[in-house]
Design an enzyme around this catalytic site. Structure first.
Site, PDB file in Angstrom:
ATOM      1  N   CYS A 203       0.809  -1.212   0.000  1.00  0.00           N
ATOM      2  CA  CYS A 203       0.000   0.000   0.000  1.00  0.00           C
ATOM      3  C   CYS A 203       0.848   1.271   0.000  1.00  0.00           C
ATOM      4  O   CYS A 203       0.346   2.357  -0.307  1.00  0.00           O
ATOM      5  CB  CYS A 203      -0.935   0.019   1.204  1.00  0.00           C
ATOM      6  SG  CYS A 203      -0.086  -0.091   2.792  1.00  0.00           S
ATOM      7  N   ASN A 204       2.123   1.150   0.322  1.00  0.00           N
ATOM      8  CA  ASN A 204       2.960   2.347   0.406  1.00  0.00           C
ATOM      9  C   ASN A 204       4.221   2.296  -0.452  1.00  0.00           C
ATOM     10  O   ASN A 204       5.061   3.182  -0.344  1.00  0.00           O
ATOM     11  CB  ASN A 204       3.363   2.609   1.867  1.00  0.00           C
ATOM     12  CG  ASN A 204       2.209   3.094   2.693  1.00  0.00           C
ATOM     13  OD1 ASN A 204       1.635   4.128   2.415  1.00  0.00           O
ATOM     14  ND2 ASN A 204       1.838   2.322   3.704  1.00  0.00           N
ATOM     15  N   ARG A 205       4.334   1.256  -1.294  1.00  0.00           N
ATOM     16  CA  ARG A 205       5.528   1.191  -2.140  1.00  0.00           C
ATOM     17  C   ARG A 205       5.306   0.257  -3.321  1.00  0.00           C
ATOM     18  O   ARG A 205       4.479  -0.665  -3.275  1.00  0.00           O
ATOM     19  CB  ARG A 205       6.753   0.759  -1.346  1.00  0.00           C
ATOM     20  CG  ARG A 205       6.739  -0.648  -0.819  1.00  0.00           C
ATOM     21  CD  ARG A 205       7.989  -0.924   0.011  1.00  0.00           C
ATOM     22  NE  ARG A 205       8.076  -0.002   1.125  1.00  0.00           N
ATOM     23  CZ  ARG A 205       8.937   1.032   1.185  1.00  0.00           C
ATOM     24  NH1 ARG A 205       9.803   1.233   0.198  1.00  0.00           N
ATOM     25  NH2 ARG A 205       8.948   1.835   2.207  1.00  0.00           N
TER      26      ARG A 205
ATOM     27  N   SER B 206       8.772   2.004   6.408  1.00  0.00           N
ATOM     28  CA  SER B 206       7.315   2.030   6.400  1.00  0.00           C
ATOM     29  C   SER B 206       6.779   3.365   6.918  1.00  0.00           C
ATOM     30  O   SER B 206       7.501   4.146   7.539  1.00  0.00           O
ATOM     31  CB  SER B 206       6.757   0.894   7.255  1.00  0.00           C
ATOM     32  OG  SER B 206       7.143  -0.361   6.742  1.00  0.00           O
TER      33      SER B 206
ATOM     34  N   GLU C 204       6.468  -1.385  11.536  1.00  0.00           N
ATOM     35  CA  GLU C 204       5.209  -2.125  11.335  1.00  0.00           C
ATOM     36  C   GLU C 204       5.516  -3.526  10.816  1.00  0.00           C
ATOM     37  O   GLU C 204       6.449  -3.747  10.059  1.00  0.00           O
ATOM     38  CB  GLU C 204       4.281  -1.357  10.390  1.00  0.00           C
ATOM     39  CG  GLU C 204       4.807  -1.160   8.981  1.00  0.00           C
ATOM     40  CD  GLU C 204       4.194  -2.137   8.002  1.00  0.00           C
ATOM     41  OE1 GLU C 204       3.460  -3.032   8.437  1.00  0.00           O
ATOM     42  OE2 GLU C 204       4.481  -2.005   6.814  1.00  0.00           O
TER      43      GLU C 204
ATOM     44  N   GLY D 118     -13.880  -7.530   3.944  1.00  0.00           N
ATOM     45  CA  GLY D 118     -12.632  -8.188   3.576  1.00  0.00           C
ATOM     46  C   GLY D 118     -12.389  -9.385   4.474  1.00  0.00           C
ATOM     47  O   GLY D 118     -12.827  -9.399   5.640  1.00  0.00           O
ATOM     48  N   THR D 119     -11.682 -10.382   3.969  1.00  0.00           N
ATOM     49  CA  THR D 119     -11.431 -11.610   4.743  1.00  0.00           C
ATOM     50  C   THR D 119      -9.984 -12.080   4.648  1.00  0.00           C
ATOM     51  O   THR D 119      -9.676 -13.230   4.951  1.00  0.00           O
ATOM     52  CB  THR D 119     -12.354 -12.742   4.249  1.00  0.00           C
ATOM     53  OG1 THR D 119     -12.182 -12.915   2.829  1.00  0.00           O
ATOM     54  CG2 THR D 119     -13.813 -12.429   4.546  1.00  0.00           C
ATOM     55  N   GLY D 120      -9.090 -11.205   4.210  1.00  0.00           N
ATOM     56  CA  GLY D 120      -7.687 -11.588   4.062  1.00  0.00           C
ATOM     57  C   GLY D 120      -6.885 -11.393   5.336  1.00  0.00           C
ATOM     58  O   GLY D 120      -7.428 -11.283   6.441  1.00  0.00           O
ATOM     59  N   ALA D 121      -5.553 -11.334   5.172  1.00  0.00           N
ATOM     60  CA  ALA D 121      -4.653 -11.205   6.322  1.00  0.00           C
ATOM     61  C   ALA D 121      -4.906  -9.918   7.094  1.00  0.00           C
ATOM     62  O   ALA D 121      -4.908  -9.906   8.331  1.00  0.00           O
ATOM     63  CB  ALA D 121      -3.197 -11.264   5.842  1.00  0.00           C
TER      64      ALA D 121
END
Length: 442
Positions: A47-49, A111, A116, A191-194
């Site tokens: 999401c950030n890179r 991060s 994180e 959502g149902t992921g990690a």
């Protein structure tokens, strides 16, 4: 030669990173197929890179420039983002700097929230994806495996892992200012992921109990059964969303899964616990908080225009990221630098192994020839053979030690050139070197 082309929250806009992350899976195969001198590629998209790690064929002239151009072309071909639009939004690391950068990334040092934990798993999955696509190379395998080792050491010997907080935790900390009693919140998890599992655990830590789950991909019932939640069907999604006071989205969908149409209420229908103004039929104190943890965005930004709806997305979370824990970060960076130095030294020693093996093979061939001649002349007690073997070991010791010294200094090619000039021999490819011979000189 290793190369890394990286666009991150430090260099690129949130919108650009979002567009790059929509279709990252085809970049590595395209890069390997379109550029013959690219020996391997691994793409890390979070999401950030957005980062491309590439191994280039070392003898290629201007390999670095060719590699960067190849990455930009592959990105444009797969994601549709023009190379010209990436100008100024990416940085390049080459050679020994690549290891330190990736080790820092894997350890959470680069991060939004320093330390994180999610990024370590994302780095591992990037390598796994490249293996599946057949785009890895031996050196990239070694690089990513050592990155995971460095991350674990940072976690074990520094306070960074304890001081760092995940994006999920930071998002819910920011939500604290708007929530008086977590147990009274009606929460909808999309959502149902990690990330959904981490979010659920964090919600329960804060005291949330009224939680339901919806999955655009139809996995809500499995997730709900595993975690003791209510599963929401597609038919009930909009109604549940409109009645929820806290909505958290964290799916891998490439298009928004929550929009104005899901949150608008019919006239006279108020949010739970919000009285209706009899003169207008509207909610007197409509309160809804939407937290979008998706990349690309899961929520249409237009929902923020609805009365009483507050939207907290990754860009906002990034702006509120706390200052780094300086002491923990400094200790972690020391670990990362040491790990990167070790990676470079080991790689350099491996690079000189074919040359050393070639020299030893040449000397041992001459040795066996002289031993055979000595035996033919009557060396029955083997003393001549023993002396010859001892002499060859003595003669090889200094060149072998010198080879490792040159390799550590990045001058392995000088050793290869020297034995070629002196003995007229050329080293075999690294993969062709005998394992036993290689291990005996390491």
């Amino acid at each position: 030669m290793l190369l890394c082309v990286t666009a991150s929250h430090k260099t690129a806009s949130f919108d650009l990173l979002e567009r790059l992350s929509r279709t990252p899976d085809g970049v590595a195969p395209t890069l390997v197929e379109m550029t013959p001198c690219v020996q391997g590629a691994v793409v890390l998209a979070t999401c950030n890179r957005f980062e491309a790690y590439v191994e280039m064929d070392e003898p290629v002239t201007a390999a670095g420039a060719i590699g960067v151009e190849a990455v930009l072309e592959a990105v444009e071909s797969v994601t549709g983002v023009p190379a010209s639009e990436l100008d100024g939004a990416y940085t390049v690391h080459a050679g020994r700097r690549v290891a330190e950068h990736l080790f820092s990334v894997a350890s959470g040092l680069e991060s939004v929230v320093s330390g994180e934990g999610e990024i370590a798993g994302q780095v591992r999955r990037a390598l796994k994806s490249a293996r599946k696509e057949g785009t890895t190379s031996p050196e990239l395998e070694r690089l990513f495996q050592r990155a995971s080792q460095a991350q674990r050491k940072v976690k074990n010997v520094t306070a960074l892992g304890r001081a760092g907080r995940s994006l999920v935790r930071l998002a819910l900390e920011l939500a604290d200012s708007r929530i008086v009693d977590w147990s009274a919140e009606r929460v909808l998890l999309v959502g149902t992921g990690a990330y959904a599992a981490v979010t659920l655990a964090t919600l329960r830590e804060r005291g949330a109990v009224d939680i339901s789950v919806y999955s655009p991909s139809g996995r809500a019932h499995i997730f709900a059964a595993k975690h003791g939640l209510r599963a929401i069907s597609a038919e009930d999604y909009a109604r549940t969303a409109a009645h929820s006071s806290l909505l958290i989205t964290c799916t891998s969908a490439t298009e928004p899964v929550l929009g104005i149409e899901h949150l608008q209420r019919p006239a006279g229908l108020a949010a739970v616990g919000c009285p209706v103004d009899p003169s207008t039929g509207a909610s007197a104190s409509h309160h809804q908080l939407v937290v979008d943890l998706g990349m690309p965005r899961n929520v249409d930004p237009a929902v923020a225009s609805l009365d009483g709806v507050a939207l907290l997305d990754l860009e906002t979370i990034r702006l509120h990221a706390p200052l780094e824990e300086l002491q923990a970060t400094d200790a972690a960076r020391t670990v990362v630098r040491e790990a990167a130095d070790t990676f470079h030294v080991v790689g350099a020693r491996q690079s000189v192994i074919p040359s050393v093996v070639a020299l030893r093979s040449h000397i041992f061939t001459l040795l066996e020839s002289e031993i055979a001649r000595a035996r033919a002349r009557g060396d029955e007690d083997g003393k001549v053979e023993q002396a010859l073997r001892h002499l060859s070991g003595v003669l090889l010791h200094t060149p072998t030690a010198r080879a490792h010294e040159l390799a550590a200094a990045g001058r392995a090619d000088e050793f290869a050139a020297a034995i070629s000039a002196l003995y007229g021999i050329a080293p075999a490819a690294a993969s062709d070197a005998d394992d036993d011979s290689a291990s005996s000189i390491a």
